[in-house]
Scaffold this active site. Structure first.
Site, mmCIF file in Angstrom:
data_model
loop_
_atom_site.group_PDB
_atom_site.id
_atom_site.type_symbol
_atom_site.label_atom_id
_atom_site.label_comp_id
_atom_site.label_asym_id
_atom_site.label_seq_id
_atom_site.Cartn_x
_atom_site.Cartn_y
_atom_site.Cartn_z
ATOM 1 N N SER A 62 0.790 -1.233 0.000
ATOM 2 C CA SER A 62 0.000 0.000 0.000
ATOM 3 C C SER A 62 0.826 1.289 0.000
ATOM 4 O O SER A 62 0.263 2.383 -0.089
ATOM 5 C CB SER A 62 -0.954 0.011 1.200
ATOM 6 O OG SER A 62 -2.100 -0.761 0.912
ATOM 7 N N LYS A 65 0.227 3.895 -2.621
ATOM 8 C CA LYS A 65 -0.717 5.011 -2.510
ATOM 9 C C LYS A 65 -0.027 6.366 -2.304
ATOM 10 O O LYS A 65 -0.687 7.402 -2.388
ATOM 11 C CB LYS A 65 -1.718 4.734 -1.384
ATOM 12 C CG LYS A 65 -2.604 3.522 -1.644
ATOM 13 C CD LYS A 65 -3.633 3.337 -0.534
ATOM 14 C CE LYS A 65 -4.518 2.127 -0.784
ATOM 15 N NZ LYS A 65 -3.946 0.860 -0.291
ATOM 16 N N SER A 122 -5.903 3.745 4.473
ATOM 17 C CA SER A 122 -5.340 2.974 3.358
ATOM 18 C C SER A 122 -6.426 2.330 2.494
ATOM 19 O O SER A 122 -6.307 1.190 2.041
ATOM 20 C CB SER A 122 -4.382 1.893 3.878
ATOM 21 O OG SER A 122 -3.621 1.350 2.824
ATOM 22 N N LYS A 228 2.925 6.490 4.859
ATOM 23 C CA LYS A 228 2.110 5.365 4.409
ATOM 24 C C LYS A 228 2.725 4.033 4.788
ATOM 25 O O LYS A 228 3.905 3.799 4.585
ATOM 26 C CB LYS A 228 1.922 5.439 2.891
ATOM 27 C CG LYS A 228 0.836 4.542 2.361
ATOM 28 C CD LYS A 228 -0.541 5.002 2.793
ATOM 29 C CE LYS A 228 -1.565 3.895 2.760
ATOM 30 N NZ LYS A 228 -1.379 2.847 3.785
#
Length: 387
Positions: A62, A65, A122, A228
């Site tokens: 993730s 992102k 997320s 993140k």
């Protein structure tokens, strides 16, 4: 006996002298010993403070992102979308698995709400919904992501989706992720989202949804305000974190840690190292004018050349800043149209003849092409001006 004792002491001291540098190097390499790769950089200069296999291509999960958020923030900056603009969820976006905010087909949320879902929770479904809003489809948005990768000069990254869900030929590296984080942080307002530990969506409804940041360091490490996390069974535990203390912002990236606990501990160790060893000396703030550029055939004759990011010089603690040479080079013969944010110059800072900072200067505003009538009046004014 005295001679023997003297020889033992000499050997001991010699051993210490030989082993000390090695011990120092080992201490540094142990910052992320249990991760597959890692990197630590200072945000303003991009200087690398620690590196472990930082160009190894690995699944980013993730952390993908980060690029998704870069393109969202750019679209907001370019006024292609607004924070209060409604974004509709397609069936495809609603079908995303993994981390999500459980959007339903046809459900609408504002850009700001979707961004909170992505940055804090997320959310895969919100990521795809935003991609479709900006580019028309996830496929087109992925093309934009890979173009941005190329524009940033990154060599170790290729994206296949906007979420980081497992897919063949979807990879990045610690170095590339750090540079993407550096780019995202140009949009300083992003930390209002990534630095929030908990929030709510669908408030005042019976479907109120509690968001808790997947990055626990936001709560437990002073100064951390992003960015993140990432996890899949293939990627293991990943994190791109940023923290600011005493005016210095650093970025730490870890790929492939065996657990959340280890991941957070190693990132914390890197941040501790940076703040204990280094200090930044601010030179310019983001948005500071460093010159005026003339524009031909535009509805305005000149524009300011602004810094695109905050500019600092990094030193070890206790070192002095000396022998700095700053130079600004502005583009000549600029013609309209020009967009706000277009590169119109470059700032270079050298120390002892070595380039330590190089940053683009950007247009302060949009400049449209002037109408023929305006150009005629401008030319006529030149001829009738009193000498």
């Amino acid at each position: 006996m005295k001679k023997g004792l003297s020889m033992i002491i000499s050997i001991f001291l010699l051993t210490m002298l030989i082993s000390s540098p090695v011990f120092a190097a080992e201490t540094k390499t142990e910052l992320a010993s249990d991760s597959k790769s890692a990197i630590l950089i200072e945000r303003d200069t991009g200087e690398i403070l620690y590196d472990k296999n930082s160009h190894e291509k690995l699944p980013p999960a993730s952390m993908t992102k980060i690029m998704t958020m870069i393109l969202i923030m750019e679209a907001i900056e370019q006024k292609k979308i607004a924070l209060n603009e409604k974004v509709r969820t397609s069936e495809y976006a609603a079908s995303m698995g993994g981390s999500q905010i459980f959007l339903e087909p046809g459900e609408e949320m504002t850009t700001e709400e979707m961004l909170r879902g992505i940055a804090i929770g997320s959310a895969n479904d919100a990521s795809v919904a935003m991609a479709e809003k900006i580019a028309g489809s996830e496929e087109e948005f992925v093309k934009m992501m890979n173009k941005k990768v190329s524009d940033l000069g990154l060599k170790d990254t290729k994206f296949q989706n906007v979420t980081g869900l497992p897919e063949n030929d979807h990879y990045s590296s610690a170095y590339d992720m750090a540079i993407m984080a550096k780019e995202l942080l140009r949009h300083e307002e992003i930390t209002k989202f990534t630095g929030t530990y908990e929030s709510y969506l669908r408030e005042n409804t019976d479907k109120k949804f509690w968001l808790v940041n997947t990055n626990k360091l936001v709560k437990f490490y002073p100064g951390v305000d992003g960015l993140k996390t990432g996890f899949t069974s293939e990627a293991k535990f990943c994190l791109t974190a940023t923290a600011k203390k005493n005016g210095m912002r650093v970025i730490a990236v870890v790929f492939g840690a065996p657990s959340t606990k280890v991941r957070n501990a190693q990132v914390s160790k890197m941040l501790d190292y940076a703040f204990a060893q280094y200090v930044t000396h601010p030179l310019y703030k983001k948005g500071q004018s460093l010159g005026i550029v003339k524009v031909s055939k535009g509805d305005t004759k000149q524009i300011n050349a602004l810094t695109n990011e905050s500019i600092s010089v990094l030193t070890k603690k206790g070192e002095k800043i000396e022998h700095l040479k700053k130079s600004v080079k502005l583009k000549e013969n600029l013609k309209a149209p020009i967009k706000k944010g277009d590169e119109i110059g470059k700032l270079t800072v050298k120390k002892d003849g070595k380039v330590i900072v190089e940053s683009k200067l950007v247009s302060s505003q949009d400049v449209k092409q002037a109408s023929w009538w305006k150009l005629f009046k401008r030319s006529f004014g030149m001829f009738t001006k009193t000498k």
